[in-house]
Design a protein around this motif. Structure first.
Motif, PDB file in Angstrom:
ATOM      1  N   LYS A 160      -1.989  -8.696  -4.382  1.00 57.72           N
ATOM      2  CA  LYS A 160      -0.914  -9.691  -4.437  1.00 57.72           C
ATOM      3  C   LYS A 160       0.290  -9.141  -5.187  1.00 57.72           C
ATOM      4  CE  LYS A 160      -3.833 -13.824  -4.134  1.00 57.72           C
ATOM      5  NZ  LYS A 160      -4.314 -15.038  -4.840  1.00 57.72           N
ATOM      6  N   ARG A 161       0.008  -8.298  -6.209  1.00 56.53           N
ATOM      7  CA  ARG A 161       1.110  -7.740  -6.987  1.00 56.53           C
ATOM      8  C   ARG A 161       2.002  -6.844  -6.134  1.00 56.53           C
ATOM      9  NH1 ARG A 161      -1.628  -5.161 -10.583  1.00 56.53           N
ATOM     10  NH2 ARG A 161      -1.263  -3.033  -9.859  1.00 56.53           N
ATOM     11  N   ILE A 162       1.414  -6.016  -5.250  1.00 56.75           N
ATOM     12  CA  ILE A 162       2.229  -5.127  -4.411  1.00 56.75           C
ATOM     13  C   ILE A 162       3.085  -5.926  -3.421  1.00 56.75           C
ATOM     14  CG2 ILE A 162       0.558  -4.730  -2.559  1.00 56.75           C
ATOM     15  CD1 ILE A 162       1.408  -1.846  -2.483  1.00 56.75           C
ATOM     16  N   LEU A 163       2.598  -7.150  -3.046  1.00 57.10           N
ATOM     17  CA  LEU A 163       3.362  -7.982  -2.128  1.00 57.10           C
ATOM     18  C   LEU A 163       4.604  -8.581  -2.783  1.00 57.10           C
ATOM     19  CD1 LEU A 163       0.510  -9.939  -0.305  1.00 57.10           C
ATOM     20  CD2 LEU A 163       1.860  -8.066   0.602  1.00 57.10           C
ATOM     21  N   PHE A 164       4.484  -8.933  -4.060  1.00 48.92           N
ATOM     22  CA  PHE A 164       5.557  -9.679  -4.710  1.00 48.92           C
ATOM     23  C   PHE A 164       6.392  -8.846  -5.674  1.00 48.92           C
ATOM     24  CE2 PHE A 164       2.139 -12.906  -3.918  1.00 48.92           C
ATOM     25  CZ  PHE A 164       2.745 -13.483  -2.816  1.00 48.92           C
ATOM     26  N   GLU A 165       6.163  -7.524  -5.751  1.00 48.08           N
ATOM     27  CA  GLU A 165       7.013  -6.687  -6.597  1.00 48.08           C
ATOM     28  C   GLU A 165       8.316  -6.373  -5.877  1.00 48.08           C
ATOM     29  OE1 GLU A 165       4.690  -3.296  -7.406  1.00 48.08           O
ATOM     30  OE2 GLU A 165       4.652  -2.542  -5.344  1.00 48.08           O
ATOM     31  N   SER A 166       9.262  -5.704  -6.545  1.00 48.50           N
ATOM     32  CA  SER A 166      10.584  -5.450  -5.971  1.00 48.50           C
ATOM     33  C   SER A 166      10.491  -4.495  -4.786  1.00 48.50           C
ATOM     34  CB  SER A 166      11.508  -4.862  -7.026  1.00 48.50           C
ATOM     35  OG  SER A 166      11.076  -3.557  -7.371  1.00 48.50           O
ATOM     36  N   ARG A 167      11.553  -4.507  -3.941  1.00 45.95           N
ATOM     37  CA  ARG A 167      11.603  -3.656  -2.746  1.00 45.95           C
ATOM     38  C   ARG A 167      11.375  -2.193  -3.112  1.00 45.95           C
ATOM     39  NH1 ARG A 167      15.446  -0.330  -1.186  1.00 45.95           N
ATOM     40  NH2 ARG A 167      15.658   0.267   1.015  1.00 45.95           N
ATOM     41  N   GLU A 168      12.097  -1.715  -4.149  1.00 47.25           N
ATOM     42  CA  GLU A 168      12.011  -0.305  -4.518  1.00 47.25           C
ATOM     43  C   GLU A 168      10.608   0.050  -5.012  1.00 47.25           C
ATOM     44  OE1 GLU A 168      13.355   3.420  -4.526  1.00 47.25           O
ATOM     45  OE2 GLU A 168      14.561   1.688  -3.908  1.00 47.25           O
TER      46      GLU A 168
ATOM     47  N   ARG B 226       7.790  -1.496  -4.249  1.00 49.37           N
ATOM     48  CA  ARG B 226       6.840  -1.542  -3.132  1.00 49.37           C
ATOM     49  C   ARG B 226       6.929  -0.269  -2.290  1.00 49.37           C
ATOM     50  NH1 ARG B 226       8.908  -5.261  -0.626  1.00 49.37           N
ATOM     51  NH2 ARG B 226       7.960  -6.966  -1.775  1.00 49.37           N
ATOM     52  N   LEU B 227       8.161   0.152  -1.973  1.00 50.83           N
ATOM     53  CA  LEU B 227       8.326   1.351  -1.155  1.00 50.83           C
ATOM     54  C   LEU B 227       7.789   2.591  -1.868  1.00 50.83           C
ATOM     55  CD1 LEU B 227      11.851   0.812   0.446  1.00 50.83           C
ATOM     56  CD2 LEU B 227       9.640   0.811   1.602  1.00 50.83           C
ATOM     57  N   ASN B 228       8.009   2.682  -3.196  1.00 49.64           N
ATOM     58  CA  ASN B 228       7.472   3.825  -3.959  1.00 49.64           C
ATOM     59  C   ASN B 228       5.949   3.826  -3.929  1.00 49.64           C
ATOM     60  OD1 ASN B 228       9.953   4.891  -4.634  1.00 49.64           O
ATOM     61  ND2 ASN B 228      10.107   3.752  -6.557  1.00 49.64           N
ATOM     62  N   SER B 229       5.347   2.627  -4.083  1.00 50.01           N
ATOM     63  CA  SER B 229       3.882   2.540  -4.041  1.00 50.01           C
ATOM     64  C   SER B 229       3.351   2.982  -2.692  1.00 50.01           C
ATOM     65  CB  SER B 229       3.439   1.099  -4.332  1.00 50.01           C
ATOM     66  OG  SER B 229       3.816   0.717  -5.638  1.00 50.01           O
ATOM     67  N   LEU B 230       3.997   2.509  -1.583  1.00 53.20           N
ATOM     68  CA  LEU B 230       3.534   2.878  -0.249  1.00 53.20           C
ATOM     69  C   LEU B 230       3.754   4.369   0.032  1.00 53.20           C
ATOM     70  CD1 LEU B 230       4.748  -0.250   1.726  1.00 53.20           C
ATOM     71  CD2 LEU B 230       2.399   0.348   1.153  1.00 53.20           C
ATOM     72  N   ARG B 231       4.889   4.917  -0.453  1.00 57.28           N
ATOM     73  CA  ARG B 231       5.128   6.354  -0.271  1.00 57.28           C
ATOM     74  C   ARG B 231       3.995   7.172  -0.911  1.00 57.28           C
ATOM     75  NH1 ARG B 231      10.810   5.040  -1.012  1.00 57.28           N
ATOM     76  NH2 ARG B 231      11.979   5.596   0.866  1.00 57.28           N
ATOM     77  N   LYS B 232       3.586   6.734  -2.127  1.00 58.86           N
ATOM     78  CA  LYS B 232       2.496   7.444  -2.806  1.00 58.86           C
ATOM     79  C   LYS B 232       1.194   7.322  -2.027  1.00 58.86           C
ATOM     80  CE  LYS B 232       4.350   6.914  -7.481  1.00 58.86           C
ATOM     81  NZ  LYS B 232       4.166   6.265  -8.798  1.00 58.86           N
TER      82      LYS B 232
ATOM     83  N   GLU C 158      11.830  -3.839   7.456  1.00 57.80           N
ATOM     84  CA  GLU C 158      11.980  -2.399   7.277  1.00 57.80           C
ATOM     85  C   GLU C 158      11.532  -1.916   5.905  1.00 57.80           C
ATOM     86  OE1 GLU C 158      15.903  -4.381   6.281  1.00 57.80           O
ATOM     87  OE2 GLU C 158      14.381  -4.526   7.860  1.00 57.80           O
ATOM     88  N   ASP C 159      11.460  -2.801   4.902  1.00 61.51           N
ATOM     89  CA  ASP C 159      11.015  -2.448   3.547  1.00 61.51           C
ATOM     90  C   ASP C 159       9.543  -2.758   3.334  1.00 61.51           C
ATOM     91  OD1 ASP C 159      13.607  -1.676   2.946  1.00 61.51           O
ATOM     92  OD2 ASP C 159      14.162  -3.691   2.280  1.00 61.51           O
ATOM     93  N   PHE C 160       8.811  -3.043   4.449  1.00 58.34           N
ATOM     94  CA  PHE C 160       7.382  -3.393   4.382  1.00 58.34           C
ATOM     95  C   PHE C 160       7.146  -4.690   3.609  1.00 58.34           C
ATOM     96  CE2 PHE C 160       7.251   0.998   5.562  1.00 58.34           C
ATOM     97  CZ  PHE C 160       6.095   1.155   6.319  1.00 58.34           C
ATOM     98  N   THR C 161       8.145  -5.575   3.613  1.00 59.30           N
ATOM     99  CA  THR C 161       8.005  -6.890   2.984  1.00 59.30           C
ATOM    100  C   THR C 161       7.508  -7.885   4.025  1.00 59.30           C
ATOM    101  OG1 THR C 161       9.818  -6.398   1.482  1.00 59.30           O
ATOM    102  CG2 THR C 161       9.198  -8.703   1.710  1.00 59.30           C
TER     103      THR C 161
END
Length: 818
Positions: free
Chosen positions: A149-157, A159-165, A708-711
């Motif tokens: 749930k935290r990854i869903l509601f964190e900021s765009r930047e 979330r994208l950094n988490s997914l990139r990793k 596009e930001d995986f939101t």
């Protein structure tokens, strides 16, 4: 990877438990706080050790110094067992060494080596070895619901950094950043090279000018060589002339030295003649004196001194032996008298020894009547053992009482379960509080009872220690008296032997002879004095005979000296005549060589002048040679600089081409590659997310997509809204759909990982309605995984899983119900 079983020792609420996981779907069921999530954390710890979310403080049971987790699983047709150990330090927690068993082959490994082994075995990237987090495991196998749930509601930047990793796309950003750094470094090197090659043309001109100067100098050196050759030839002629003149000068000097030697020798021989004439007169006078003295000494027969001395020595030796024998007899008599006195003194102490023996035997009988020390010690050990058991029971009761007080405080403090975030009901809290109060009261009464028993035992032990001390003192005194008694008995036995010895000593003293020895010694002393007188007279007679012989021998030597002196005087007169003749001849030759010194000085002056001119020319030539050499070296340096600067110019042109390629083409290419990869992931991820969300949600008018930001974007009745505005069950549905889509995409992208057949879901249905729970069953069936572990306290889930493992918690200890 398929999990077979896990064994926990002192892990949170588990003392010692082994949980087996069959293949297929398995539910971990139990109340809130029963210990279900602990099993999931322990699995992650066994594989990877400490991480951001798994620490020694969160795992090790309170009050325990150590714990362990042992995990058994199958992967790639291998049966693997990993064991990790935990230790509590003074201020921190640490991982001790553990081991792995692969197909029954055991290998000891450190904590870091165990992590490296797990990463390699499961096909995870090596760079995770130095990282605290494990994103691949967290988003493909086990993700706590709150973390998703935290990854869903964190900021765009964020979330994208988490997914990139997670997808490994962050490497494209790293490549771009590195490309910028490389281009900047190339530009810096270009600036440096530009400053180094700017004077290349000037250096080439400087080299050409230096080579012209070297040629001029070599020409001047060539002109000096003919003059040097003429000077060299002149030097050789003068040197030969000087050698001839030098030989003549040496001859003149030799003649002068010879004339001086002749004069000295003539004077010396004349002095010798005078000396020998004086000696002849003195020797003649001595011969007259010795002849007269020899006539005055009478002739006599020589006595045999050796025989007389041997006779005296024999008498003296016999006298010495007699005196030594008498002295030994007197010393032996003195020692016997001393020994007799000592024995008489020891015999006189016999009564005192008998009295001492009687007193000690009486005291030993009195000491033997006391209580044995072994019996006292045995009774004291039994009481001390009972005391230790009471203290241990008291400690356990105190710990249990303190634990009850802590639990009561924790119950009062928390309204929501810290693990599953569910609200704790008040009646359940009251029930727990009453149970803990009963335990607390029971433990307090037990502590009071044990304290009374402890005081009684401590008092009894103190009395027994005093009795033991007194018993030890009696034993020590008894041992000492026994030793003294044995010693006195031995002394009394020795007294009887000494009485017999005393009689023998008295008899030996009476039988010793002394008077006869003293008379023999007196007679020998008189004989010795007479022999000494005879020897003295013989020595005086022999001394007169020796003096006559010495005078006769001296007279013969003086006559020989006289003959020798007369001969030496005649020879010296002849030598003086010969030396005068040689002196006259040498003086004539010396007169002929008087002009040699002047000729030598003129030739020497002319040679010095030629050598000076030659040296001046050589100095000038050497200076010119040095100048030419210096310029040659300088030209070499300039040539080397030109060569190096030419290389720098080539490097500059190469760096310029590389910098232009990186700045104009490479960075754009990397960005395009990242865009294509993200686009592919976005398409697949969005498609899966829509499918899972549609399967989980009840509302037909509600749909979901990924921007596009995986939101997640939720559309309801034609209007878009964010996931934050949904109900609790709907948020859970979004999180679960996002989690399952993420799991599928990662497993499809990363071909090397070996955990594709396993998923662990922690409270995936929080807030779901009964209809949504039925939909979850369909979703889980569609996943088609070989092993699925679900943690939930929803009773309905039990109906659509193959296996149920029930967890219960009593007395702060979690157990698996069979």
């Amino acid at each position: 990877m398929l999990i077979k079983w896990i064994r926990l020792r002192n892990i949170r609420s588990y003392l010692s438990e082994e949980i087996h996981f069959p293949e297929g779907s398995t539910l971990l069921s139990g109340d809130i706080g029963a210990g279900k999530s602990t099993i999931l954390l322990a699995i992650e710890f066994a594989l990877f050790g400490f991480s951001t979310d798994v620490s020694g403080e969160t795992l090790l049971r309170n009050g325990k110094p150590s714990g362990s987790v042992e995990l058994c699983f199958d992967v790639d047709s291998k049966n693997v067992i990993i064991k990790r150990n935990l230790k509590r330090g003074k201020e921190s927690f640490s991982q001790a060494s553990g081991y792995v068993i692969v197909n029954n082959v055991k290998t000891e490994k450190s904590a870091e080596e165990l992590k490296a082994f797990s990463l390699s075995l499961l096909g995870y990237p090596e760079e995770y070895l130095k990282k605290k987090s494990m994103p691949l495991y967290r988003y493909t196998v086990y993700t706590p619901q709150e973390e998703m749930k935290r990854i869903l509601f964190e900021s765009r930047e964020e979330r994208l950094n988490s997914l990139r990793k997670i997808f490994g796309i962050e490497k494209y950003g790293v490549i771009r950043a590195n490309a910028v750094i490389v281009a900047s470094s190339l530009r810096e090197k270009m600036r440096e090279l530009s400053s180094r090659i700017e004077d290349l043309a000037r250096k080439k001109e400087e080299l050409e000018e230096t080579m012209k100067e070297i040629s001029g100098t070599q020409e001047r050196i060539g002109k000096m060589k003919p003059e040097l050759a003429a000077l060299s030839e002149k030097k050789q002629g003068l040197s030969k002339k000087l050698e001839i003149l030098e030989e003549k000068r040496k001859r003149a000097a030799g003649l002068k030295s010879a004339i001086s030697s002749y004069e000295s020798a003539i004077a010396e021989k004349a002095e010798l003649c005078e000396s020998r004439r004086s000696a002849i007169e003195a020797i003649s006078r001595k011969i007259s004196v010795f002849t007269k003295k020899l006539e005055e000494i009478p002739a006599a027969e020589k006595a045999d001194e050796g025989k007389l001395e041997n006779e005296l020595e024999s008498i003296s030796r016999e006298l010495s032996l007699k005196e030594k024998s008498l002295a030994e007899a007197k010393e032996k008599e003195r020692m016997l008298l001393l020994r007799k006195k000592e024995i008489e003194k020891e015999i006189a102490e016999e009564d005192a020894l008998k009295n001492q023996l009687s007193l000690r035997e009486k005291e030993l009988e009195e000491l033997a009547s006391g209580k044995p020390g072994e019996e006292i010690e045995r009774e004291r050990e039994e009481k001390e053992k009972a005391l230790r058991e009471i203290i241990e029971n008291k400690g356990r009761a105190s710990l249990s009482k303190e634990e009850s007080e802590r639990v009561i405080a924790e119950i009062a403090k928390h309204k929501v379960c810290p693990l599953c975030k569910q609200e704790i009901k008040e009646d359940y809290k009251e029930h727990l509080k009453e149970e803990e109060e009963k335990k607390k009261k029971s433990n307090r009464e037990l502590i009071e009872s044990l304290s009374k028993e402890q005081q009684e035992l401590e008092s009894g032990i103190k009395i027994l220690k005093e009795e033991s001390k007194r018993s030890s003192e009696r034993d020590a005194r008894s041992n000492k008296l026994s030793a003294e008694t044995d010693s006195i008995k031995k002394l009394l036995s020795e007294v009887e032997k000494k009485k017999t010895l005393l009689k023998g000593i008295g008899k030996e003293i009476a039988q010793m002879p002394k008077a006869d020895a003293e008379r023999e010694i007196g007679a020998l002393k008189e004989k010795e004095a007479e022999q000494k007188k005879i020897l003295k007279q013989a020595r005086e007679r022999n001394a007169g005979i020796a003096l006559r012989e010495a005078v006769s021998a001296q007279l013969s030597r003086e006559r020989e000296l006289l003959t020798s002196a007369e001969k030496e005087a005649a020879e010296a007169d002849k030598a003086v005549s010969e030396l005068n003749k040689r002196k006259i001849e040498a003086s004539g030759e010396l007169k002929e060589l008087e002009s040699t010194d002047k000729q030598w000085e003129d030739a020497k002056s002319e040679l010095d002048s030629a050598m000076k001119r030659e040296k001046d020319i050589e100095v000038l030539s050497a200076a010119l040679e040095s100048e030419a050499s210096l310029k040659s070296r300088n030209a070499g340096k300039i040539e080397a600089e030109i060569k190096e600067k030419s290389k720098d110019k080539k490097r500059f042109e190469l760096y310029r081409e590389l910098e232009q390629m990186i700045s104009d083409k490479f960075t754009a290419l990397v960005s395009e590659m990242e865009k294509q990869v993200m686009s592919s992931i976005h398409y697949e991820f969005g498609k899966l997310f829509q499918e899972w969300f549609s399967s989980l949600i009840e509302e037909e008018t509600m749909s979901a997509r990924i921007d596009e930001d995986f939101t997640p974007i939720i559309t309801e009745d034609g209007h878009d809204t964010s996931a934050e505005n949904l109900s609790g069950g709907e948020k859970t549905a979004v999180a679960l759909a996002y989690r399952l889509a993420l799991n599928r995409v990662i497993n499809d992208m990363v071909s090397t990982i070996k955990t594709k057949n396993l998923i662990i879901l922690d409270e995936p249905t929080d807030g779901f309605s009964s209809e949504q729970l039925d939909r979850v069953r369909t979703v889980l069936d569609e996943l088609g995984l070989r092993q699925m572990i679900i943690v939930s306290h929803e009773a309905k889930i039990e109906s659509f899983v193959e296996h149920v493992i029930r967890i219960t918690k009593q007395e702060h200890e979690s157990r698996v119900l069979n």
